[in-house]
Scaffold this motif. Structure first.
Motif, PDB file in Angstrom:
ATOM      1  N   PRO A 165       0.816  -1.232   0.000  1.00  0.00           N
ATOM      2  CA  PRO A 165       0.000   0.000   0.000  1.00  0.00           C
ATOM      3  C   PRO A 165       0.842   1.271   0.000  1.00  0.00           C
ATOM      4  O   PRO A 165       0.436   2.286  -0.585  1.00  0.00           O
ATOM      5  CB  PRO A 165      -0.830  -0.124   1.287  1.00  0.00           C
ATOM      6  N   LEU A 166       2.008   1.246   0.653  1.00  0.00           N
ATOM      7  CA  LEU A 166       2.866   2.433   0.641  1.00  0.00           C
ATOM      8  C   LEU A 166       3.372   2.734  -0.767  1.00  0.00           C
ATOM      9  O   LEU A 166       3.451   3.908  -1.166  1.00  0.00           O
ATOM     10  CB  LEU A 166       4.053   2.233   1.585  1.00  0.00           C
ATOM     11  N   SER A 167       3.706   1.703  -1.529  1.00  0.00           N
ATOM     12  CA  SER A 167       4.177   1.931  -2.893  1.00  0.00           C
ATOM     13  C   SER A 167       3.068   2.481  -3.780  1.00  0.00           C
ATOM     14  O   SER A 167       3.321   3.333  -4.651  1.00  0.00           O
ATOM     15  CB  SER A 167       4.719   0.623  -3.477  1.00  0.00           C
ATOM     16  N   ILE A 168       1.851   2.000  -3.573  1.00  0.00           N
ATOM     17  CA  ILE A 168       0.722   2.534  -4.344  1.00  0.00           C
ATOM     18  C   ILE A 168       0.499   3.997  -3.995  1.00  0.00           C
ATOM     19  O   ILE A 168       0.271   4.846  -4.876  1.00  0.00           O
ATOM     20  CB  ILE A 168      -0.539   1.699  -4.086  1.00  0.00           C
ATOM     21  N   ALA A 169       0.566   4.326  -2.689  1.00  0.00           N
ATOM     22  CA  ALA A 169       0.405   5.724  -2.277  1.00  0.00           C
ATOM     23  C   ALA A 169       1.546   6.585  -2.806  1.00  0.00           C
ATOM     24  O   ALA A 169       1.337   7.746  -3.199  1.00  0.00           O
ATOM     25  CB  ALA A 169       0.348   5.804  -0.754  1.00  0.00           C
ATOM     26  N   LEU A 170       2.760   6.041  -2.845  1.00  0.00           N
ATOM     27  CA  LEU A 170       3.915   6.802  -3.317  1.00  0.00           C
ATOM     28  C   LEU A 170       3.821   7.108  -4.804  1.00  0.00           C
ATOM     29  O   LEU A 170       4.385   8.108  -5.275  1.00  0.00           O
ATOM     30  CB  LEU A 170       5.195   6.021  -3.031  1.00  0.00           C
ATOM     31  N   SER A 171       3.121   6.266  -5.542  1.00  0.00           N
ATOM     32  CA  SER A 171       2.984   6.495  -6.983  1.00  0.00           C
ATOM     33  C   SER A 171       1.938   7.562  -7.303  1.00  0.00           C
ATOM     34  O   SER A 171       1.836   7.986  -8.459  1.00  0.00           O
ATOM     35  CB  SER A 171       2.610   5.187  -7.688  1.00  0.00           C
ATOM     36  N   LYS A 172       1.168   7.982  -6.307  1.00  0.00           N
ATOM     37  CA  LYS A 172       0.162   9.016  -6.507  1.00  0.00           C
ATOM     38  C   LYS A 172       0.742  10.399  -6.241  1.00  0.00           C
ATOM     39  O   LYS A 172       1.749  10.554  -5.571  1.00  0.00           O
ATOM     40  CB  LYS A 172      -1.048   8.771  -5.589  1.00  0.00           C
ATOM     41  N   LYS A 173       0.107  11.393  -6.766  1.00  0.00           N
ATOM     42  CA  LYS A 173       0.492  12.779  -6.537  1.00  0.00           C
ATOM     43  C   LYS A 173      -0.529  13.440  -5.615  1.00  0.00           C
ATOM     44  O   LYS A 173      -1.717  13.479  -5.918  1.00  0.00           O
ATOM     45  CB  LYS A 173       0.563  13.550  -7.861  1.00  0.00           C
ATOM     46  N   PHE A 174      -0.068  13.937  -4.476  1.00  0.00           N
ATOM     47  CA  PHE A 174      -0.942  14.663  -3.554  1.00  0.00           C
ATOM     48  C   PHE A 174      -0.122  15.756  -2.884  1.00  0.00           C
ATOM     49  O   PHE A 174       1.075  15.933  -3.159  1.00  0.00           O
ATOM     50  CB  PHE A 174      -1.581  13.713  -2.523  1.00  0.00           C
ATOM     51  N   MET A 195      11.670  -2.105  -0.094  1.00  0.00           N
ATOM     52  CA  MET A 195      10.573  -2.755  -0.804  1.00  0.00           C
ATOM     53  C   MET A 195       9.640  -1.722  -1.439  1.00  0.00           C
ATOM     54  O   MET A 195       9.204  -1.874  -2.588  1.00  0.00           O
ATOM     55  CB  MET A 195       9.780  -3.644   0.160  1.00  0.00           C
ATOM     56  N   THR A 196       9.333  -0.679  -0.693  1.00  0.00           N
ATOM     57  CA  THR A 196       8.411   0.339  -1.195  1.00  0.00           C
ATOM     58  C   THR A 196       8.954   1.022  -2.441  1.00  0.00           C
ATOM     59  O   THR A 196       8.237   1.198  -3.436  1.00  0.00           O
ATOM     60  CB  THR A 196       8.145   1.385  -0.099  1.00  0.00           C
ATOM     61  N   LEU A 197      10.213   1.403  -2.413  1.00  0.00           N
ATOM     62  CA  LEU A 197      10.813   2.069  -3.562  1.00  0.00           C
ATOM     63  C   LEU A 197      10.920   1.129  -4.758  1.00  0.00           C
ATOM     64  O   LEU A 197      10.739   1.548  -5.912  1.00  0.00           O
ATOM     65  CB  LEU A 197      12.194   2.613  -3.190  1.00  0.00           C
ATOM     66  N   THR A 198      11.191  -0.143  -4.502  1.00  0.00           N
ATOM     67  CA  THR A 198      11.258  -1.116  -5.598  1.00  0.00           C
ATOM     68  C   THR A 198       9.907  -1.276  -6.273  1.00  0.00           C
ATOM     69  O   THR A 198       9.795  -1.247  -7.506  1.00  0.00           O
ATOM     70  CB  THR A 198      11.739  -2.474  -5.066  1.00  0.00           C
ATOM     71  N   LEU A 199       8.859  -1.429  -5.469  1.00  0.00           N
ATOM     72  CA  LEU A 199       7.519  -1.614  -6.027  1.00  0.00           C
ATOM     73  C   LEU A 199       7.007  -0.349  -6.698  1.00  0.00           C
ATOM     74  O   LEU A 199       6.340  -0.406  -7.742  1.00  0.00           O
ATOM     75  CB  LEU A 199       6.558  -2.056  -4.925  1.00  0.00           C
TER      76      LEU A 199
END
Length: 300
Positions: free
Chosen positions: A94-103, A178-182
């Protein structure tokens, strides 16, 4: 009749590239490969510099594998490795999905995720001692709030075979990786498939299980393999935060290597080779399962 054979420019360029990196490859293979071969030889009784030359003998492996302590140590090692890797994945996806968003605070969010990568691993172990110990910060806060009468009554988190402190340190250190990889995998895939699924009326749950998760599966496999290999091979956190006997296999090997009797180093090398063998079997089975998953989806 003579024929002129010309070498293609692409082949010449490849040969030049190989020639440029050949010295580095020779050094790496010599150091790494030599260490591996020497370690295997030691585990089979070859150590003439210690006055021991029993090669080939399997008595060090027999003594190890026939001991119930070895299997208890192996179980603890795999438990810490699997638990930390699984928890890290559950948090990182979920952190990687959130990181891919712009807010609005996406840059601050990204900086906070990267922060543990800049902190040394041993500092994380020290923070666990300060925060989670019976005389640590959490126990004193609990006593100050009246939840317990004395900090010593705080629930035992460290120095147990449940390994809560060990797993916490592993997860704290590997979640950013893991988050940055995903998130990098998601960035390459783009939002086109997600938007197409939304147009077709897919729910958020369907999009995650049928679109997002299959897309990031290669990143999940690579990140989990790296983190699992690190978790089962690390000895600092189990040594400092663990519950003692029985130790994990890396700690057991370290104790053999630290013994004043040099003959025990051969037993320690047998532990290392056994750990490498077990981890290789698990990693091979994991990759085989992933390949079957990809084949079932028609991507292999």
């Amino acid at each position: 009749m003579k024929t002129n054979r010309t070498v293609s420019p692409a082949l010449m360029q490849n040969l030049r590239d190989v020639a440029e990196v050949m010295p580095l490859l020779v050094v790496l293979l010599g150091l790494f490969g030599g260490a591996v071969v020497l370690g295997i030889l030691q585990s089979f009784g070859y150590a003439p510099w210690f006055g021991i030359n029993e090669f080939p003998t399997t008595r060090y492996f027999e003594r190890l594998w026939l001991s119930s302590d070895f299997w208890a140590s192996l179980g603890l090692t795999l438990y810490y490795g699997f638990a930390a890797t699984l928890i890290g994945l559950v948090i990182s996806i979920p952190l990687s999905i959130a990181l891919s968003k712009k807010f609005r605070v996406s840059r601050t969010f990204a900086a906070l995720i990267r922060l543990p990568l800049m902190v040394p691993y041993t500092v994380g172990i020290a923070l666990a001692l300060v925060m989670l110990g019976n005389g640590g910060l959490l126990s004193r806060i609990s006593a100050g709030l009246g939840l317990i009468d004395d900090p010593a009554q705080f629930v035992q988190i460290l120095k147990t075979h449940w390994g809560c402190g060990i797993i916490a340190v592993y997860v704290w250190k590997q979640v950013p990786f893991m988050t940055l990889t995903l998130s990098a995998v998601l960035a390459r895939k783009g939002e086109d498939t997600v938007e197409a699924a939304m147009v077709l009326g897919a729910t958020s749950r369907q999009i995650f299980w049928r679109v997002t998760l299959p897309q990031i599966m290669p990143g999940i496999v690579s990140a989990s393999l790296i983190c699992f290999a690190f978790n089962i091979g690390a000895f600092e956190a189990p040594l400092i935060l663990g519950g003692g006997y029985p130790d994990t296999l890396p700690v057991l090997a370290w104790r053999y290597f630290q013994d004043a009797n040099y003959a025990f180093q051969l037993q320690g090398m047998a532990v290392v080779v056994s750990l490498a063998l077990v981890s290789g079997i698990f990693l091979a089975a994991y990759l085989l399962g992933y390949r079957r998953y990809e084949r079932a989806r028609g991507r292999v």
